[in-house]
Design an enzyme around this catalytic site. Structure first.
Site, mmCIF file in Angstrom:
data_model
loop_
_atom_site.group_PDB
_atom_site.id
_atom_site.type_symbol
_atom_site.label_atom_id
_atom_site.label_comp_id
_atom_site.label_asym_id
_atom_site.label_seq_id
_atom_site.Cartn_x
_atom_site.Cartn_y
_atom_site.Cartn_z
ATOM 1 C CE LYS A 30 40.896 26.808 40.088
ATOM 2 N NZ LYS A 30 40.122 27.922 40.418
ATOM 3 N NE ARG A 81 36.788 23.858 36.895
ATOM 4 C CZ ARG A 81 36.910 25.033 37.070
ATOM 5 N NH1 ARG A 81 36.117 25.945 37.596
ATOM 6 N NH2 ARG A 81 38.003 25.418 36.503
ATOM 7 N NE ARG A 110 39.784 36.808 36.281
ATOM 8 C CZ ARG A 110 39.743 35.305 36.630
ATOM 9 N NH1 ARG A 110 40.595 34.642 37.008
ATOM 10 N NH2 ARG A 110 38.322 35.044 36.382
ATOM 11 N NE ARG A 144 37.528 33.945 32.926
ATOM 12 C CZ ARG A 144 37.988 32.873 33.845
ATOM 13 N NH1 ARG A 144 39.445 32.782 34.038
ATOM 14 N NH2 ARG A 144 37.234 32.188 34.598
ATOM 15 N NE ARG A 204 33.644 31.924 37.412
ATOM 16 C CZ ARG A 204 34.707 32.796 37.561
ATOM 17 N NH1 ARG A 204 34.356 34.019 37.393
ATOM 18 N NH2 ARG A 204 35.716 32.510 37.452
HETATM 19 P P1 AP5 Z 1 43.604 33.390 39.079
HETATM 20 O O1 AP5 Z 1 44.978 32.932 38.989
HETATM 21 O O2 AP5 Z 1 43.135 33.894 37.748
HETATM 22 O O3 AP5 Z 1 42.512 32.472 39.776
HETATM 23 P P2 AP5 Z 1 41.915 31.066 39.332
HETATM 24 O O4 AP5 Z 1 41.700 30.148 40.611
HETATM 25 O O5 AP5 Z 1 42.655 30.501 38.165
HETATM 26 O O6 AP5 Z 1 40.834 31.650 38.961
HETATM 27 P P3 AP5 Z 1 39.749 31.414 37.513
HETATM 28 O O7 AP5 Z 1 38.498 32.361 37.885
HETATM 29 O O8 AP5 Z 1 40.324 31.150 36.444
HETATM 30 O O9 AP5 Z 1 38.897 29.984 38.253
HETATM 31 P P4 AP5 Z 1 37.715 29.381 37.818
HETATM 32 O O10 AP5 Z 1 37.853 27.929 38.194
HETATM 33 O O11 AP5 Z 1 36.598 30.055 38.001
HETATM 34 O O12 AP5 Z 1 37.972 29.491 36.002
HETATM 35 P P5 AP5 Z 1 38.329 28.529 35.063
HETATM 36 O O13 AP5 Z 1 39.033 29.191 33.888
HETATM 37 O O14 AP5 Z 1 39.066 27.407 35.583
HETATM 38 O O15 AP5 Z 1 43.604 34.504 40.011
HETATM 39 C C1 AP5 Z 1 42.481 35.306 40.164
HETATM 40 C C2 AP5 Z 1 42.860 36.886 40.222
HETATM 41 O O16 AP5 Z 1 43.510 37.187 41.537
HETATM 42 C C3 AP5 Z 1 43.962 37.312 39.427
HETATM 43 O O17 AP5 Z 1 43.733 38.612 38.808
HETATM 44 C C4 AP5 Z 1 45.106 37.121 40.021
HETATM 45 O O18 AP5 Z 1 46.223 38.297 39.237
HETATM 46 C C5 AP5 Z 1 44.871 37.651 41.257
HETATM 47 N N1 AP5 Z 1 45.564 36.976 42.335
HETATM 48 C C6 AP5 Z 1 46.296 35.709 42.249
HETATM 49 N N2 AP5 Z 1 46.813 35.524 43.341
HETATM 50 C C7 AP5 Z 1 46.621 36.507 44.198
HETATM 51 C C8 AP5 Z 1 46.734 36.851 45.552
HETATM 52 N N3 AP5 Z 1 47.708 35.916 46.305
HETATM 53 N N4 AP5 Z 1 46.818 37.936 46.138
HETATM 54 C C9 AP5 Z 1 46.189 38.859 45.321
HETATM 55 N N5 AP5 Z 1 45.618 38.575 44.092
HETATM 56 C C10 AP5 Z 1 45.875 37.374 43.541
HETATM 57 O O19 AP5 Z 1 37.020 27.878 34.419
HETATM 58 C C11 AP5 Z 1 36.068 28.760 33.965
HETATM 59 C C12 AP5 Z 1 34.724 27.938 33.433
HETATM 60 O O20 AP5 Z 1 35.321 26.970 32.342
HETATM 61 C C13 AP5 Z 1 33.939 27.270 34.597
HETATM 62 O O21 AP5 Z 1 33.278 28.089 35.300
HETATM 63 C C14 AP5 Z 1 33.144 26.440 33.841
HETATM 64 O O22 AP5 Z 1 32.137 26.750 33.125
HETATM 65 C C15 AP5 Z 1 34.365 25.904 32.892
HETATM 66 N N6 AP5 Z 1 35.191 24.603 33.394
HETATM 67 C C16 AP5 Z 1 36.584 24.642 33.368
HETATM 68 N N7 AP5 Z 1 37.010 23.451 33.820
HETATM 69 C C17 AP5 Z 1 35.798 22.902 34.070
HETATM 70 C C18 AP5 Z 1 35.662 21.563 34.534
HETATM 71 N N8 AP5 Z 1 36.514 20.570 34.837
HETATM 72 N N9 AP5 Z 1 34.304 20.967 34.660
HETATM 73 C C19 AP5 Z 1 33.249 21.882 34.127
HETATM 74 N N10 AP5 Z 1 33.415 23.009 33.678
HETATM 75 C C20 AP5 Z 1 34.774 23.611 33.699
#
Ligand code: AP5
Length: 218
Positions: A13, A88, A127, A156, A167
């Site tokens: 994402k 979410r 990552r 992270r 998660r």
């Molecule tokens: P990346 O692009 O980083 O993936 P992502 O989907 O953004 O993964 P996240 O881990 O950031 O998502 P998340 O939803 O768990 O965390 P968030 O920060 O939003 O890609 C992942 C890896 O793969 C990278 O190394 C990238 O280079 C690689 N990659 C990408 N595409 C690829 C491909 N095609 N092939 C190979 N490799 C690839 O949220 C974190 C925390 O914040 C949550 O757990 C929660 O506690 C809180 N939070 C955030 N938003 C909310 C909400 N709305 N409600 C409640 N809690 C929330």
């Protein structure tokens, strides 16, 4: 265009959200990035959110709704926004619809990223992210420099195995119903119903971007 990105942790994402935003000339709002930056700065909101995030749990809806409302009202978001991980839970989806409605706007597209869990775990386990601009990298050591801003790459806390498992569980239990909620909206039709687009998010990053942009332009 107002776009919600939905997908499991590691689905890409953040990676694709930056590219979609650049393509359409609209900002990306990533609640995870906002919360991590607040935690880094040691604000009360950041320190409270960090307790949930480090364990791999969702932050309470009220906190997210506050961030969402404030960000969507900014002039820079007036022409559209890419919402990365902002929705979410079903109360968050309802809240987003309400906030956009108050601003005289609507959600245009829900983009679903489809990736198998085994691939997600592989991505998250290898990552590192920039501690300042949060750009993600695969296969780069902690401590090396970010290509974009030169700051240090770190692991992270929620990319450790126990937190990853949590998660994934949170995603299945709390975000799965959001997809059903949007599908029901789309089936019911009406002005507020967004288009739902599913994208195969496995393969080269550039190839996935092309698939996403093709799907959005249809
Ligand atoms: P990346 O692009 O980083 O993936 P992502 O989907 O953004 O993964 P996240 O881990 O950031 O998502 P998340 O939803 O768990 O965390 P968030 O920060 O939003 O890609 C992942 C890896 O793969 C990278 O190394 C990238 O280079 C690689 N990659 C990408 N595409 C690829 C491909 N095609 N092939 C190979 N490799 C690839 O949220 C974190 C925390 O914040 C949550 O757990 C929660 O506690 C809180 N939070 C955030 N938003 C909310 C909400 N709305 N409600 C409640 N809690 C929330």
């Amino acid at each position: 265009m107002n776009i919600v990105l939905l997908g499991a942790p590691g689905a890409g994402k953040g990676t694709q959200g930056d590219r979609i935003g650049a393509h359409y000339g609209i900002p990306k709002l990533a609640t995870g990035d906002v919360l991590r930056e607040a935690a880094r700065q040691g604000t009360p909101l950041g320190l409270e959110a960090k307790r949930y995030m480090d364990r791999g749990e969702l932050v309470p809806d009220a906190v997210i709704l506050g961030i969402m409302k404030e960000a969507l009202a900014r002039p820079v978001a007036a022409n559209g926004v890419v919402l990365d991980g902002v929705v979410r839970t079903v109360p968050q989806a309802e809240g987003l619809e309400r906030v956009l409605g108050e601003l005289g706007r609507r959600l245009d597209v829900v983009l679903l990223f489809d990736v198998e869990e085994e691939e997600l775990v592989r991505r998250l386990s290898t990552r590192t992210v920039c501690e300042r601009c949060q750009a993600p990298y695969t296969g780069r050591e902690s401590g090396s420099a970010c290509d974009k801003c030169g700051s240090r790459l770190v692991r992270r806390a929620d990319d450790e195995p126990e937190a990853i498992r949590k998660r994934m569980r949170e995603y299945r239990e709390k975000t799965g119903p959001v997809i059903d909620w949007y599908r029901a909206r789309a089936e019911a039709g009406g002005d507020a119903a967004p288009r739902i687009v599913m994208v195969d998010a496995v393969g080269e990053i550039d190839a996935v971007t092309q698939r996403v942009l093709d799907a959005l332009s249809r």
